[in-house]
Each structure stands twice: as C-alpha cells, then as structure tokens.
Write a protein that holds these residues in place. Structure first.
Motif, PDB file in Angstrom:
ATOM      1  N   THR A   1      51.546  48.825  42.129  1.00  0.00           N
ATOM      2  CA  THR A   1      50.485  48.454  43.065  1.00  0.00           C
ATOM      3  C   THR A   1      49.121  48.766  42.475  1.00  0.00           C
ATOM      4  O   THR A   1      48.194  47.946  42.556  1.00  0.00           O
ATOM      5  CB  THR A   1      50.682  49.182  44.412  1.00  0.00           C
ATOM      6  OG1 THR A   1      51.969  48.843  44.929  1.00  0.00           O
ATOM      7  CG2 THR A   1      49.611  48.809  45.409  1.00  0.00           C
TER       8      THR A   1
ATOM      9  N   TYR B   1      45.973  46.201  41.666  1.00  0.00           N
ATOM     10  CA  TYR B   1      44.592  46.410  42.133  1.00  0.00           C
ATOM     11  C   TYR B   1      43.625  46.489  40.953  1.00  0.00           C
ATOM     12  O   TYR B   1      42.545  45.915  40.988  1.00  0.00           O
ATOM     13  CB  TYR B   1      44.478  47.695  42.956  1.00  0.00           C
ATOM     14  CG  TYR B   1      45.088  47.656  44.332  1.00  0.00           C
ATOM     15  CD1 TYR B   1      45.332  46.478  44.998  1.00  0.00           C
ATOM     16  CD2 TYR B   1      45.409  48.843  44.980  1.00  0.00           C
ATOM     17  CE1 TYR B   1      45.884  46.469  46.272  1.00  0.00           C
ATOM     18  CE2 TYR B   1      45.960  48.838  46.250  1.00  0.00           C
ATOM     19  CZ  TYR B   1      46.193  47.653  46.888  1.00  0.00           C
ATOM     20  OH  TYR B   1      46.733  47.652  48.151  1.00  0.00           O
ATOM     21  N   HIS B   2      44.017  47.223  39.931  1.00  0.00           N
ATOM     22  CA  HIS B   2      43.159  47.431  38.765  1.00  0.00           C
ATOM     23  C   HIS B   2      42.859  46.093  38.083  1.00  0.00           C
ATOM     24  O   HIS B   2      41.718  45.821  37.692  1.00  0.00           O
ATOM     25  CB  HIS B   2      43.843  48.409  37.807  1.00  0.00           C
ATOM     26  CG  HIS B   2      42.937  49.038  36.818  1.00  0.00           C
ATOM     27  ND1 HIS B   2      43.374  49.417  35.573  1.00  0.00           N
ATOM     28  CD2 HIS B   2      41.631  49.382  36.862  1.00  0.00           C
ATOM     29  CE1 HIS B   2      42.376  49.953  34.890  1.00  0.00           C
ATOM     30  NE2 HIS B   2      41.304  49.946  35.654  1.00  0.00           N
TER      31      HIS B   2
ATOM     32  N   LYS C   1      43.179  43.020  39.503  1.00  0.00           N
ATOM     33  CA  LYS C   1      42.502  42.106  40.432  1.00  0.00           C
ATOM     34  C   LYS C   1      41.022  42.447  40.607  1.00  0.00           C
ATOM     35  O   LYS C   1      40.169  41.562  40.595  1.00  0.00           O
ATOM     36  CB  LYS C   1      43.201  42.134  41.783  1.00  0.00           C
ATOM     37  CG  LYS C   1      42.571  41.218  42.817  1.00  0.00           C
ATOM     38  CD  LYS C   1      43.347  41.226  44.113  1.00  0.00           C
ATOM     39  CE  LYS C   1      42.711  40.268  45.120  1.00  0.00           C
ATOM     40  NZ  LYS C   1      43.480  40.222  46.370  1.00  0.00           N
ATOM     41  N   TYR C   2      40.720  43.726  40.795  1.00  0.00           N
ATOM     42  CA  TYR C   2      39.353  44.115  41.149  1.00  0.00           C
ATOM     43  C   TYR C   2      38.498  44.581  39.975  1.00  0.00           C
ATOM     44  O   TYR C   2      37.270  44.550  40.062  1.00  0.00           O
ATOM     45  CB  TYR C   2      39.383  45.192  42.235  1.00  0.00           C
ATOM     46  CG  TYR C   2      40.001  44.688  43.510  1.00  0.00           C
ATOM     47  CD1 TYR C   2      39.345  43.752  44.303  1.00  0.00           C
ATOM     48  CD2 TYR C   2      41.261  45.116  43.908  1.00  0.00           C
ATOM     49  CE1 TYR C   2      39.917  43.271  45.468  1.00  0.00           C
ATOM     50  CE2 TYR C   2      41.838  44.637  45.076  1.00  0.00           C
ATOM     51  CZ  TYR C   2      41.170  43.711  45.846  1.00  0.00           C
ATOM     52  OH  TYR C   2      41.738  43.223  46.985  1.00  0.00           O
TER      53      TYR C   2
END
Length: 153
Positions: free
Chosen positions: A46, A50-51, A53-54
C-alpha cells in the motif's frame, strides 16, 4: 482534538502511544483542540502504491503526509487555527527496518516519523538548509519534551 489512527499494516504498533504523542505535539504547537488528524498505518504494498502515485517514486517509504486545510501554528497572541490537519501515512515494516540504521527502537522511529509527518502537515519542509534547520530543531525539541514527559510518568 480528534485523532483517528487506523492500523491496516498487519503489524503491531504502539497505537495509543502514537495518538498520545500526536496530541502532545499538537498541544505544544497550539493547534486548536478541535482540529482533526488522521494517522494510517499501512503495509509495504500500500505504501509503495501511495509513494508511486503521489510522489512518483518507486517502492515503499517510511512516512507520507497529506495536508488538508493548510493549518499553521499560531503566532504569539493569535488564536489557534481550527480545521482538518490531514493524513499521515506510516509504514511500520519500513520503520522497523530503518530504526536500527538510525540507532532507535522501532517505537522511537515511529514517533520520530509521526512528528516529522505532523510538521509537514503544518507547512514545515526541509528543501533548503534553513527550512531543514527550523523543522528538525522543532522536531527534536518536541521529541525531547515528549521523552522528558514520559520519563516523569
């Protein structure tokens, strides 16, 4: 102060200690007692998602911060700001691995990263040497004060 912590990492963590530290730090920084904070503990997959994607960075990282209302600590004499601080995402698996590299226990590393993420929510950054000095000095002071308080308890 509303502090929600959800542990979706599958690993044990000192959830009560992290919430208590967040409350302590927010009180020390004079953030409004009705401000809201969310802390999420996630697994490596997860965090990697996130890392990427953002932040457009591959693999998992230790902490990410997602500010909401861009609250800032008030100046002397000003009223504390009210609103949503945002979300701090921690990855206990990464935290545990890097704790030894930094000479800390896993719990101490999680506390260090929680305060780091919290300061990012409050507009602090470390992009320049001056910003880094201000942010890390404040982080060190908050953690030292927290440690002193814990020693007395």
């Amino acid at each position: 102060m509303s502090i929600d912590l959800n542990n979706e990492s599958g690993l044990e963590a000192d959830e009560q200690g992290l919430v208590a530290l967040a409350r302590f730090a927010l009180d020390e920084l004079r953030i409004h007692p009705q401000a809201e904070l969310s802390v999420l503990l996630v697994d490596e997959d997860t965090m990697s998602a996130y890392h990427e994607k953002y932040m457009n960075e591959p693999g998992p990282t230790d902490v990410l911060s997602f500010p909401m209302d861009e609250l800032r600590p008030p100046s002397d004499g000003d009223e504390p700001p009210l609103g949503l601080l945002g979300d701090i995402v921690l990855c206990p698996a990464v935290t545990s691995r890097q704790a030894a590299e930094h000479g800390r226990s896993a719990d101490d590393e999680a506390e260090y990263l929680l305060v780091h993420g919290l300061l990012h929510l409050l507009g602090f950054d470390h992009g320049t040497p001056e910003e880094k000095q201000a942010m890390f000095s404040l982080k060190d002071r908050l953690l030292a004060d927290w440690s002193t308080r814990q020693d007395r308890a």
